[in-house]
Design a protein around this motif. Structure first.
Motif, PDB file in Angstrom:
ATOM      1  N   ILE A 152     -24.047  -4.353   3.464  1.00  0.00           N
ATOM      2  CA  ILE A 152     -23.412  -5.545   2.892  1.00  0.00           C
ATOM      3  C   ILE A 152     -22.204  -5.895   3.753  1.00  0.00           C
ATOM      4  O   ILE A 152     -21.409  -5.017   4.110  1.00  0.00           O
ATOM      5  CB  ILE A 152     -22.987  -5.303   1.435  1.00  0.00           C
ATOM      6  CG1 ILE A 152     -24.217  -4.996   0.577  1.00  0.00           C
ATOM      7  CG2 ILE A 152     -22.241  -6.519   0.881  1.00  0.00           C
ATOM      8  CD1 ILE A 152     -23.892  -4.503  -0.809  1.00  0.00           C
ATOM      9  N   PHE A 153     -22.087  -7.165   4.075  1.00  0.00           N
ATOM     10  CA  PHE A 153     -21.001  -7.658   4.916  1.00  0.00           C
ATOM     11  C   PHE A 153     -19.775  -7.929   4.050  1.00  0.00           C
ATOM     12  O   PHE A 153     -19.848  -8.640   3.045  1.00  0.00           O
ATOM     13  CB  PHE A 153     -21.450  -8.937   5.615  1.00  0.00           C
ATOM     14  CG  PHE A 153     -20.406  -9.584   6.489  1.00  0.00           C
ATOM     15  CD1 PHE A 153     -19.960  -8.974   7.643  1.00  0.00           C
ATOM     16  CD2 PHE A 153     -19.892 -10.837   6.147  1.00  0.00           C
ATOM     17  CE1 PHE A 153     -19.008  -9.594   8.456  1.00  0.00           C
ATOM     18  CE2 PHE A 153     -18.947 -11.459   6.951  1.00  0.00           C
ATOM     19  CZ  PHE A 153     -18.506 -10.830   8.105  1.00  0.00           C
ATOM     20  N   LEU A 154     -18.625  -7.348   4.440  1.00  0.00           N
ATOM     21  CA  LEU A 154     -17.348  -7.579   3.769  1.00  0.00           C
ATOM     22  C   LEU A 154     -16.528  -8.577   4.567  1.00  0.00           C
ATOM     23  O   LEU A 154     -16.524  -8.555   5.798  1.00  0.00           O
ATOM     24  CB  LEU A 154     -16.538  -6.284   3.664  1.00  0.00           C
ATOM     25  CG  LEU A 154     -17.122  -5.103   2.904  1.00  0.00           C
ATOM     26  CD1 LEU A 154     -16.115  -3.954   2.890  1.00  0.00           C
ATOM     27  CD2 LEU A 154     -17.522  -5.491   1.496  1.00  0.00           C
ATOM     28  N   SER A 155     -15.791  -9.430   3.852  1.00  0.00           N
ATOM     29  CA  SER A 155     -14.914 -10.367   4.556  1.00  0.00           C
ATOM     30  C   SER A 155     -13.928 -10.976   3.568  1.00  0.00           C
ATOM     31  O   SER A 155     -13.926 -10.652   2.386  1.00  0.00           O
ATOM     32  CB  SER A 155     -15.736 -11.470   5.233  1.00  0.00           C
ATOM     33  OG  SER A 155     -14.934 -12.256   6.090  1.00  0.00           O
ATOM     34  N   HIS A 156     -13.054 -11.816   4.066  1.00  0.00           N
ATOM     35  CA  HIS A 156     -12.232 -12.746   3.299  1.00  0.00           C
ATOM     36  C   HIS A 156     -11.573 -13.675   4.299  1.00  0.00           C
ATOM     37  O   HIS A 156     -11.792 -13.556   5.507  1.00  0.00           O
ATOM     38  CB  HIS A 156     -11.212 -12.048   2.405  1.00  0.00           C
ATOM     39  CG  HIS A 156     -10.791 -12.907   1.250  1.00  0.00           C
ATOM     40  ND1 HIS A 156      -9.510 -13.360   1.085  1.00  0.00           N
ATOM     41  CD2 HIS A 156     -11.520 -13.446   0.232  1.00  0.00           C
ATOM     42  CE1 HIS A 156      -9.450 -14.113  -0.006  1.00  0.00           C
ATOM     43  NE2 HIS A 156     -10.654 -14.182  -0.537  1.00  0.00           N
ATOM     44  N   MET A 157     -10.765 -14.614   3.835  1.00  0.00           N
ATOM     45  CA  MET A 157     -10.296 -15.697   4.694  1.00  0.00           C
ATOM     46  C   MET A 157      -9.416 -15.230   5.828  1.00  0.00           C
ATOM     47  O   MET A 157      -9.611 -15.628   6.973  1.00  0.00           O
ATOM     48  CB  MET A 157      -9.552 -16.737   3.858  1.00  0.00           C
ATOM     49  CG  MET A 157     -10.444 -17.556   2.966  1.00  0.00           C
ATOM     50  SD  MET A 157      -9.529 -18.861   2.119  1.00  0.00           S
ATOM     51  CE  MET A 157      -9.099 -19.930   3.497  1.00  0.00           C
ATOM     52  N   GLY A 158      -8.399 -14.403   5.535  1.00  0.00           N
ATOM     53  CA  GLY A 158      -7.486 -14.092   6.623  1.00  0.00           C
ATOM     54  C   GLY A 158      -6.472 -13.029   6.315  1.00  0.00           C
ATOM     55  O   GLY A 158      -5.299 -13.178   6.694  1.00  0.00           O
ATOM     56  N   GLU A 159      -6.886 -11.946   5.638  1.00  0.00           N
ATOM     57  CA  GLU A 159      -5.936 -10.882   5.336  1.00  0.00           C
ATOM     58  C   GLU A 159      -6.680  -9.554   5.211  1.00  0.00           C
ATOM     59  O   GLU A 159      -7.743  -9.482   4.612  1.00  0.00           O
ATOM     60  CB  GLU A 159      -5.133 -11.190   4.059  1.00  0.00           C
ATOM     61  CG  GLU A 159      -5.874 -11.062   2.750  1.00  0.00           C
ATOM     62  CD  GLU A 159      -6.896 -12.148   2.473  1.00  0.00           C
ATOM     63  OE1 GLU A 159      -7.402 -12.205   1.348  1.00  0.00           O
ATOM     64  OE2 GLU A 159      -7.219 -12.940   3.383  1.00  0.00           O
ATOM     65  N   ILE A 160      -6.125  -8.531   5.836  1.00  0.00           N
ATOM     66  CA  ILE A 160      -6.665  -7.181   5.784  1.00  0.00           C
ATOM     67  C   ILE A 160      -5.494  -6.223   5.979  1.00  0.00           C
ATOM     68  O   ILE A 160      -4.531  -6.546   6.696  1.00  0.00           O
ATOM     69  CB  ILE A 160      -7.751  -6.963   6.870  1.00  0.00           C
ATOM     70  CG1 ILE A 160      -8.443  -5.602   6.694  1.00  0.00           C
ATOM     71  CG2 ILE A 160      -7.182  -7.105   8.270  1.00  0.00           C
ATOM     72  CD1 ILE A 160      -9.656  -5.427   7.606  1.00  0.00           C
ATOM     73  N   ASN A 161      -5.538  -5.100   5.339  1.00  0.00           N
ATOM     74  CA  ASN A 161      -4.503  -4.090   5.552  1.00  0.00           C
ATOM     75  C   ASN A 161      -4.702  -3.486   6.940  1.00  0.00           C
ATOM     76  O   ASN A 161      -5.744  -2.876   7.215  1.00  0.00           O
ATOM     77  CB  ASN A 161      -4.622  -3.008   4.476  1.00  0.00           C
ATOM     78  CG  ASN A 161      -3.518  -1.964   4.567  1.00  0.00           C
ATOM     79  OD1 ASN A 161      -2.777  -1.890   5.549  1.00  0.00           O
ATOM     80  ND2 ASN A 161      -3.406  -1.147   3.537  1.00  0.00           N
ATOM     81  N   PRO A 162      -3.730  -3.622   7.842  1.00  0.00           N
ATOM     82  CA  PRO A 162      -3.906  -3.075   9.187  1.00  0.00           C
ATOM     83  C   PRO A 162      -4.204  -1.579   9.216  1.00  0.00           C
ATOM     84  O   PRO A 162      -4.779  -1.085  10.188  1.00  0.00           O
ATOM     85  CB  PRO A 162      -2.559  -3.382   9.867  1.00  0.00           C
ATOM     86  CG  PRO A 162      -2.034  -4.583   9.144  1.00  0.00           C
ATOM     87  CD  PRO A 162      -2.466  -4.385   7.716  1.00  0.00           C
ATOM     88  N   ARG A 163      -3.851  -0.867   8.160  1.00  0.00           N
ATOM     89  CA  ARG A 163      -4.095   0.584   8.130  1.00  0.00           C
ATOM     90  C   ARG A 163      -5.583   0.929   8.079  1.00  0.00           C
ATOM     91  O   ARG A 163      -5.957   2.074   8.365  1.00  0.00           O
ATOM     92  CB  ARG A 163      -3.392   1.205   6.924  1.00  0.00           C
ATOM     93  CG  ARG A 163      -1.878   1.137   6.960  1.00  0.00           C
ATOM     94  CD  ARG A 163      -1.266   1.869   5.779  1.00  0.00           C
ATOM     95  NE  ARG A 163       0.160   1.647   5.680  1.00  0.00           N
ATOM     96  CZ  ARG A 163       1.087   2.346   6.345  1.00  0.00           C
ATOM     97  NH1 ARG A 163       0.708   3.311   7.158  1.00  0.00           N
ATOM     98  NH2 ARG A 163       2.371   2.069   6.192  1.00  0.00           N
ATOM     99  N   VAL A 164      -6.442  -0.016   7.694  1.00  0.00           N
ATOM    100  CA  VAL A 164      -7.862   0.301   7.565  1.00  0.00           C
ATOM    101  C   VAL A 164      -8.670  -0.220   8.752  1.00  0.00           C
ATOM    102  O   VAL A 164      -9.904  -0.169   8.730  1.00  0.00           O
ATOM    103  CB  VAL A 164      -8.444  -0.251   6.243  1.00  0.00           C
ATOM    104  CG1 VAL A 164      -7.656   0.274   5.057  1.00  0.00           C
ATOM    105  CG2 VAL A 164      -8.486  -1.776   6.225  1.00  0.00           C
ATOM    106  N   CYS A 165      -8.009  -0.704   9.776  1.00  0.00           N
ATOM    107  CA  CYS A 165      -8.695  -1.179  10.986  1.00  0.00           C
ATOM    108  C   CYS A 165      -8.863  -0.025  11.977  1.00  0.00           C
ATOM    109  O   CYS A 165      -8.082   0.928  11.975  1.00  0.00           O
ATOM    110  CB  CYS A 165      -7.907  -2.316  11.625  1.00  0.00           C
ATOM    111  SG  CYS A 165      -7.747  -3.781  10.582  1.00  0.00           S
ATOM    112  N   PRO A 166      -9.867  -0.100  12.863  1.00  0.00           N
ATOM    113  CA  PRO A 166     -10.077   0.988  13.830  1.00  0.00           C
ATOM    114  C   PRO A 166      -8.852   1.261  14.690  1.00  0.00           C
ATOM    115  O   PRO A 166      -8.501   2.415  14.939  1.00  0.00           O
ATOM    116  CB  PRO A 166     -11.244   0.476  14.681  1.00  0.00           C
ATOM    117  CG  PRO A 166     -11.944  -0.508  13.817  1.00  0.00           C
ATOM    118  CD  PRO A 166     -10.882  -1.152  12.970  1.00  0.00           C
ATOM    119  N   GLU A 167      -8.193   0.221  15.152  1.00  0.00           N
ATOM    120  CA  GLU A 167      -6.956   0.374  15.920  1.00  0.00           C
ATOM    121  C   GLU A 167      -5.822  -0.334  15.196  1.00  0.00           C
ATOM    122  O   GLU A 167      -4.888   0.279  14.723  1.00  0.00           O
ATOM    123  CB  GLU A 167      -7.138  -0.180  17.337  1.00  0.00           C
ATOM    124  CG  GLU A 167      -8.164   0.601  18.159  1.00  0.00           C
ATOM    125  CD  GLU A 167      -8.339   0.016  19.543  1.00  0.00           C
ATOM    126  OE1 GLU A 167      -7.681  -1.001  19.858  1.00  0.00           O
ATOM    127  OE2 GLU A 167      -9.146   0.570  20.312  1.00  0.00           O
TER     128      GLU A 167
END
Length: 468
Positions: free
Chosen positions: A336-351
């Motif tokens: 399942i593809f996750l998304s939203h308009m323009g906000e994500i916690n930087p702590r959960v990104c690969p870098e």
């Protein structure tokens, strides 16, 4: 998050009367367990070993005075349950039973003298039987304190209980009106206040930083703006955004930061359709949503106070938490593809996350900076909070595997793929049969039982979607 437990050592007076020489070793094991919990960052309220009802009464009173998050019982011998049961029934402090012993091996080559130090399960069974009979809620974790993860599991329960306390009485800021027509997460503010003590606080005016004219192509010289820009670069790539646009968005973020500080907010939400050049804030604060989650501030989109409070509590449990939505099924890939308009916690990104500037197609709001990135690979739990009625809520807990796609077409968007424990069709069917909303939180590295404890502490109907 400040974590406090009361470590209740259960013992029996008979051994003090007949075998006083073993007391010192028993107390040493109690101290060993207390020290082990303290090494995990928890504050431990200690007491003398409890044998008789007045001693249990005194210990529980001390735990209440110290406002511990949970009582953890440590059964150091067979302790008759009628000595402790009244004290445990009369307190509202959550109860966790630690079923462990000093020795790992108890085989045929052991010594008979070891029995005196390793038969605490007698007391566990006696006490838990009465707790079940009398309807007292408790949790239990069993295993050897050194050779298993039992202390980690107990700590997870404590962290979840503390996060549940944070959910209660939280304060959530609201910018704009709710998204028209969205009903799945809708709960009237009065119901949230009555059921949980959650307060909503509207944003009415700008708490602006001192105005300093911006020079095109150059960040304004205002010291707060410059410091904020430097700070963002420590956890987010910002070099693709024109300096003057970043400057305006930083000013908006600083305004919101003052609002959060002044109102002592735990989280916030906004509806992007409510934001224009003439509104209380003149641009959509996607940038601050990402920064806020990075700093532990709860967030949800579209005026969703309930999920913002959920994300706020889960961030206190685990900083690697982000608001998200399930967008599209990948039937072929089983994901399942996750998304939203323009906000994500930087702590959960690969870098790290990356700030980008996109045209706002929905209102005439000033130029907006979006935070984008991919959810990194790893085990996680998708958590969804469902209003079932004015007073009843359901927590849907979904263990998932997050998969990375280094080369994909979504690099300028929030994106990621989760593989649920069930085939995609079965998972989506179960999720909607349980009433799941389209707003969720994704939490990395937690046990299902930890999230279950969080929900049960709050009185939620907890449902887990897994292979069982």
């Amino acid at each position: 998050m400040d974590l406090r437990i009361g470590l209740l050592g259960l013992y029996v007076k008979l051994y003090d009367d007949k075998s006083p020489e073993i007391r010192a070793e028993i107390e040493n094991f109690y101290d060993t367990i207390a020290n082990s919990f303290e090494k995990t960052g928890m504050s431990v309220t200690r007491n003398s070993l409890c044998r008789l009802k007045p001693e249990f009464d005194s210990a529980v009173k001390s735990f209440e005075k110290n406002e511990v998050d949970a009582i953890v019982t440590l059964h150091l011998a067979y302790s008759p349950s009628l000595e402790s049961i009244d004290s445990l029934m009369e307190t509202d402090i959550p109860l966790i039973v630690l079923d462990t012993t000093p020795d790992y091996s108890f085989g045929p080559d052991g010594k008979p003298s070891m029995i005196s130090f390793n038969h605490g399960i007698h007391g566990v069974q006696d006490m838990c039987s009465l707790l079940v009979r009398y309807g007292r809620k408790f949790y239990i974790e069993a295993g050897h304190w050194q050779k298993s993860d039992v202390l980690k599991r107990v700590s997870g329960r404590v962290r979840a209980i503390a996060a549940a306390k944070k959910f209660r009485d939280s304060r959530i800021g609201v910018i704009g009106e709710r998204f028209p027509g969205m009903g799945d997460f809708l709960v009237e503010p009065g119901n949230l206040r009555t059921r949980f003590g959650i307060e909503t606080v509207a944003y009415h005016s700008r708490d602006a930083v001192p105005e300093v004219p911006a020079v095109p192509g150059v960040l304004a010289a205002a010291e707060p703006v410059r410091r904020e820009a430097e700070y963002y670069r420590t956890f987010m790539k910002t070099d693709r955004v024109p300096a003057d646009i970043m400057d305006g968005n930083i000013r908006a973020a600083l305004s919101l930061r003052e609002w959060v500080k002044r109102e002592k907010l735990d989280g916030f939400t906004f509806n992007f359709l409510s934001i224009s050049r003439e509104s209380a804030i003149d641009r959509v604060p996607f940038l601050f949503a990402a920064v806020g989650m990075f700093e532990g501030l709860g967030y949800a989109g579209e005026g969703d106070v309930l999920t913002a409070a959920l994300v706020a509590a889960l961030l206190k449990l685990n900083p690697e938490t982000s608001f998200t939505e399930m967008f599209c099924p990948d039937w072929e890939g089983g994901r399942i593809f996750l998304s939203h308009m323009g906000e994500i916690n930087p702590r959960v990104c690969p870098e790290t996350a990356e700030a980008v500037h996109k045209e706002n197609k929905y209102t005439d709001a000033s130029p907006t900076v979006y935070s984008t990135g991919q959810f990194r690979k790893g085990d996680a739990i998708l958590v969804n909070l469902v209003p079932m009625s004015e007073s009843e809520f359901r927590l849907i807990v979904c263990p998932v595997s997050v998969e990375e796609e280094p080369d994909c077409a979504f690099v300028d968007s929030v994106h990621g793929w989760i593989r649920p424990a069930l085939p995609v069709g079965d998972f989506l069917r179960q999720f909607s049969l349980l009433g799941g909303t389209h707003h969720s939180a994704l939490v990395y590295g937690e046990l299902v039982e930890t999230i279950r404890t969080f929900g049960e502490t709050l009185g939620f109907d907890v449902r887990v979607i897994d292979r069982s």
